[in-house]
Design an enzyme around this catalytic site. Structure first.
Site, PDB file in Angstrom:
ATOM      1  N   HIS A  87      22.286   6.992  49.052  1.00 50.85           N
ATOM      2  CA  HIS A  87      22.557   8.273  49.699  1.00 50.85           C
ATOM      3  C   HIS A  87      22.793   8.120  51.207  1.00 50.85           C
ATOM      4  CE1 HIS A  87      19.943  10.269  46.319  1.00 50.85           C
ATOM      5  NE2 HIS A  87      21.151   9.958  45.897  1.00 50.85           N
TER       6      HIS A  87
HETATM    7  C1  FAD Z   1      25.649   4.542  42.485  1.00 48.15           C
HETATM    8  C2  FAD Z   1      25.451   5.889  43.105  1.00 48.15           C
HETATM    9  C3  FAD Z   1      24.592   6.803  42.483  1.00 48.15           C
HETATM   10  C4  FAD Z   1      24.411   8.057  43.067  1.00 48.15           C
HETATM   11  N1  FAD Z   1      23.715   9.012  42.359  1.00 48.15           N
HETATM   12  C5  FAD Z   1      23.708  10.284  42.795  1.00 48.15           C
HETATM   13  C6  FAD Z   1      23.203  11.334  41.982  1.00 48.15           C
HETATM   14  O1  FAD Z   1      22.808  11.130  40.842  1.00 48.15           O
HETATM   15  N2  FAD Z   1      23.206  12.591  42.489  1.00 48.15           N
HETATM   16  C7  FAD Z   1      23.653  12.867  43.736  1.00 48.15           C
HETATM   17  O2  FAD Z   1      23.582  14.019  44.161  1.00 48.15           O
HETATM   18  N3  FAD Z   1      24.160  11.886  44.539  1.00 48.15           N
HETATM   19  C8  FAD Z   1      24.238  10.627  44.067  1.00 48.15           C
HETATM   20  N4  FAD Z   1      24.836   9.654  44.824  1.00 48.15           N
HETATM   21  C9  FAD Z   1      25.306  10.003  46.172  1.00 48.15           C
HETATM   22  C10 FAD Z   1      26.563  10.859  46.173  1.00 48.15           C
HETATM   23  O3  FAD Z   1      27.430  10.490  45.130  1.00 48.15           O
HETATM   24  C11 FAD Z   1      27.233  10.716  47.555  1.00 48.15           C
HETATM   25  O4  FAD Z   1      26.343  11.180  48.550  1.00 48.15           O
HETATM   26  C12 FAD Z   1      28.522  11.507  47.691  1.00 48.15           C
HETATM   27  O5  FAD Z   1      29.402  11.183  46.645  1.00 48.15           O
HETATM   28  C13 FAD Z   1      29.163  11.223  49.052  1.00 48.15           C
HETATM   29  O6  FAD Z   1      30.397  11.866  49.132  1.00 48.15           O
HETATM   30  P1  FAD Z   1      31.447  11.520  50.280  1.00 48.15           P
HETATM   31  O7  FAD Z   1      32.615  12.409  50.053  1.00 48.15           O
HETATM   32  O8  FAD Z   1      30.766  11.552  51.583  1.00 48.15           O
HETATM   33  O9  FAD Z   1      31.844   9.987  50.026  1.00 48.15           O
HETATM   34  P2  FAD Z   1      32.517   9.304  48.756  1.00 48.15           P
HETATM   35  O10 FAD Z   1      32.365  10.153  47.537  1.00 48.15           O
HETATM   36  O11 FAD Z   1      31.986   7.919  48.699  1.00 48.15           O
HETATM   37  O12 FAD Z   1      34.063   9.303  49.098  1.00 48.15           O
HETATM   38  C14 FAD Z   1      34.684   8.477  50.036  1.00 48.15           C
HETATM   39  C15 FAD Z   1      36.060   8.145  49.513  1.00 48.15           C
HETATM   40  O13 FAD Z   1      36.836   7.598  50.558  1.00 48.15           O
HETATM   41  C16 FAD Z   1      37.519   6.463  50.079  1.00 48.15           C
HETATM   42  N5  FAD Z   1      37.767   5.616  51.238  1.00 48.15           N
HETATM   43  C17 FAD Z   1      36.847   5.001  52.027  1.00 48.15           C
HETATM   44  N6  FAD Z   1      37.454   4.312  53.005  1.00 48.15           N
HETATM   45  C18 FAD Z   1      38.790   4.496  52.829  1.00 48.15           C
HETATM   46  C19 FAD Z   1      39.936   4.025  53.514  1.00 48.15           C
HETATM   47  N7  FAD Z   1      39.828   3.226  54.587  1.00 48.15           N
HETATM   48  N8  FAD Z   1      41.156   4.385  53.062  1.00 48.15           N
HETATM   49  C20 FAD Z   1      41.277   5.210  51.975  1.00 48.15           C
HETATM   50  N9  FAD Z   1      40.220   5.675  51.284  1.00 48.15           N
HETATM   51  C21 FAD Z   1      38.991   5.319  51.716  1.00 48.15           C
HETATM   52  C22 FAD Z   1      36.576   5.868  49.063  1.00 48.15           C
HETATM   53  O14 FAD Z   1      37.236   4.987  48.181  1.00 48.15           O
HETATM   54  C23 FAD Z   1      36.039   7.104  48.389  1.00 48.15           C
HETATM   55  O15 FAD Z   1      36.849   7.540  47.325  1.00 48.15           O
HETATM   56  C24 FAD Z   1      25.037   8.387  44.294  1.00 48.15           C
HETATM   57  C25 FAD Z   1      25.887   7.463  44.908  1.00 48.15           C
HETATM   58  C26 FAD Z   1      26.117   6.230  44.318  1.00 48.15           C
HETATM   59  C27 FAD Z   1      27.056   5.272  44.969  1.00 48.15           C
END
Ligand code: FAD
Length: 536
Positions: free
Chosen positions: A460
């Site tokens: 997280h």
């Molecule tokens: C294994 C795992 C289990 C988890 N379990 C839970 C759970 O059960 N419940 C819960 O609430 N939360 C859970 N989480 C946490 C939750 O999923 C994250 O907090 C949330 O998805 C974050 O969202 P975000 O949009 O900030 O980032 P992300 O969803 O990680 O999105 C970032 C995106 O940007 C893309 N990206 C990054 N850099 C670049 C670049 N340079 N160029 C193009 N694209 C790029 C990535 O590929 C990705 O698709 C878990 C996370 C993981 C990894």
């Protein structure tokens, strides 16, 4: 030229792409480094861990952690449509209302509970129906687990035996207590933000999605972000943005892209040969994650998820989308307070009817259960820094987990409580020997040493482009990067403080609100009579 270029099709990026493209007069371009999300390991809930260290994982890790026996902690991050929402354990948790009061008090004006709650509800389509705390009709399907194991019921009963009350809904009136989890699934399959938001919006002519394209940095001219450069199939391209570039690359990717583009701590950047466009010392700082400890018992009578891949279970999943393969592995929570006098729970027990140790990489020949108390409001703060000026180098990460004695004390209390629960009926007569930490780990000092030797992160990471109103904040309450026009950050990196629970639903709610902020729409806000109103 698109009006908005969104970087990253993760939890936040898919929401923003779908919401901003609802206005047909606006052109949206969404760029994602990873590819398709159609693999069975994405769709089948219990298979989520099989994505670890695959091509769908950025496969990051911390530097040796000074307070965790010098170990490097694994930091998986989803890569592909849906981002980490296509890899996560699907647990649907909003956190505690007080978390968002703290956000607003720290300078994220408007992002208090009354400002956030309507966006949790707008996102939601809860199988339990409309109620005081839940909504239907939103894009994000939330369901009860279809086939919790009997051992999970035993956990809940044993919690009651030690005085932890059954909670009907940890997202409801009270977070405290033990409860079955709710999950972001539809009919036993994962329901990521790519499923919930991106695919339904996919046919819009004003929304373009480019996948397999890694963004390398921002194009900046005269203090304004004019677009991004990206690499696809070995060739470099530039995408220009008419209005805003929106970084939704996650808590590691977003600060990394800012720093690669010269926005960050000027001195550090110049050491790497990057000239600063905007000196923002806060970029990459304030990293927070939930550390957790695992306590594991053998189960002589069986009934754990160890049977999940047996032919009978596979058939049940194929025919009915139920059975052990529909499990999110963690099937119940207990939110508890490690000591009296706390304003809200500080520990969140994740109960798994499975052996889940070392990020699921270790195997056990038998049946086991795991209790994982996670510290929901860690005091320690870490950072994300560049390793070099090369965008393909993985960044340096340090969480500084367990730096603070109070954090260690709370997790040691969690390990002791896990033992109490394991000894209480019905667990008392069903569980076998304690496998981890093991009966020899007896004193508080032993437990603290064991913690430092085995602690893991709950995946997280948040807070590395902190939203606030002070000079050190990276983005203001409208998510605009300080000192650079036409540039916003909207994802988990903008959180000022880590919420007291899993971070997917909060990220989606932040993106829902961010979409209204960016589009200049009236913001939803809870009114004093409990309804929802549009206002400012
Ligand atoms: C294994 C795992 C289990 C988890 N379990 C839970 C759970 O059960 N419940 C819960 O609430 N939360 C859970 N989480 C946490 C939750 O999923 C994250 O907090 C949330 O998805 C974050 O969202 P975000 O949009 O900030 O980032 P992300 O969803 O990680 O999105 C970032 C995106 O940007 C893309 N990206 C990054 N850099 C670049 C670049 N340079 N160029 C193009 N694209 C790029 C990535 O590929 C990705 O698709 C878990 C996370 C993981 C990894």
């Amino acid at each position: 030229m698109p009006d908005y270029v969104i970087v990253g099709a993760g939890s936040a990026g898919c929401v923003l792409a779908a919401r901003l493209s609802e206005d047909p007069s606006v052109e949206v371009l969404l760029i994602e480094a990873g590819g398709s999300d159609r693999h069975p390991n994405v769709k089948i809930p219990a298979a989520f861990q099989k994505q670890f260290k695959s091509r769908r994982d950025w496969d990051l890790a911390t530097e040796p952690e000074p307070h965790c026996a010098g170990r490097s902690l694994y930091v998986p991050r989803g890569k592909g449509l849906g981002g980490s929402s296509s890899m996560n354990a699907m647990l649907y948790v909003r956190g505690h209302p007080l978390d968002y009061e703290k956000w607003a008090a720290s300078g994220a004006e408007g992002w208090d509970w009354d400002g956030m709650r309507p966006y949790f509800l707008r996102a939601e389509d809860n199988a339990r129906g409309d109620s005081e705390h839940h909504a239907t009709g939103g894009p994000l399907r939330v369901e009860d687990e279809r086939s919790p194991r009997r051992l999970t019921g035993d956990f809940l009963e044993s919690c009651v035996t030690v005085g932890i009350p059954r909670s009907p809904d940890y997202n409801g009136t009270e977070q405290d207590g033990a409860a079955l989890v709710q999950v972001t699934q539809r009919k036993g399959r994962r329901w990521s933000t790519a499923d919930a938001y991106l695919r339904p919006a996919g046919k819009r002519r004003n929304l373009t999605v480019i996948s397999g394209a890694q963004v390398l940095g921002l194009e900046i001219a005269n203090g304004r972000a004019t677009g991004v450069s990206y690499r696809r199939r070995g060739r470099k391209h530039v995408a220009a943005a008419g209005r805003d570039v929106i970084l939704s690359a996650g808590a590691i990717g977003s600060p990394q892209l800012l720093m690669l583009s010269g926005i960050g701590p000027a001195e550090q950047l110049s050491d790497l040969g990057i000239s600063a466009v905007q000196d923002l010392p806060g970029v990459g700082e304030n990293l927070q994650d939930h550390p957790y400890q695992t306590s594991v018992w053998d189960v002589p009578g069986g009934g754990s998820l160890a049977d999940a891949e047996r032919p009978k279970a596979v058939l049940e999943y194929l025919l009915r989308r139920s059975g052990p393969l529909s499990s999110s592995v963690a099937e119940a929570f207990a939110f508890v307070r490690s000591k009296p006098g706390l304003a809200q729970p500080d520990l969140q027990f994740h109960f798994a009817p499975a052996y889940f140790v070392n990020n699921g990489f270790e195997e056990y020949d038998g049946h086991a259960i795991t209790m994982g108390p996670a510290l929901v409001s860690p005091r320690s703060r870490g950072w994300v820094r560049l390793r070099s000026a090369d965008p393909s180098d993985k960044p340096r990460i340090q969480t500084n987990s367990l730096a603070e004695p109070e954090d260690v004390a709370a997790l040691v209390a969690g390990a002791r409580l896990a033992r109490e629960i394991a000894a209480a009926e019905p667990f008392g007569s069903r569980l076998g020997r304690e496998l981890l930490p093991g009966p020899d780990v007896a004193t508080d000092q032993d437990l603290a040493d064991d913690l430092r030797a085995r602690v893991e992160l709950l995946y997280h990471p948040v807070g590395t482009c902190r939203m606030g109103s002070d000079e050190d904040a990276v983005v203001d309450p409208e998510l605009r990067v300080r000192g650079v026009d036409g540039l916003r950050v909207a994802d988990a990196s903008a959180f000022p403080l880590i919420p007291s629970g899993n971070t997917n639903a909060p990220t989606i709610a932040v993106a829902e609100r961010a979409a209204d902020v960016i589009a200049g729409k009236p913001l939803l806000r809870e009114d004093t009579t409990g309804g929802t109103a549009a206002g400012e």
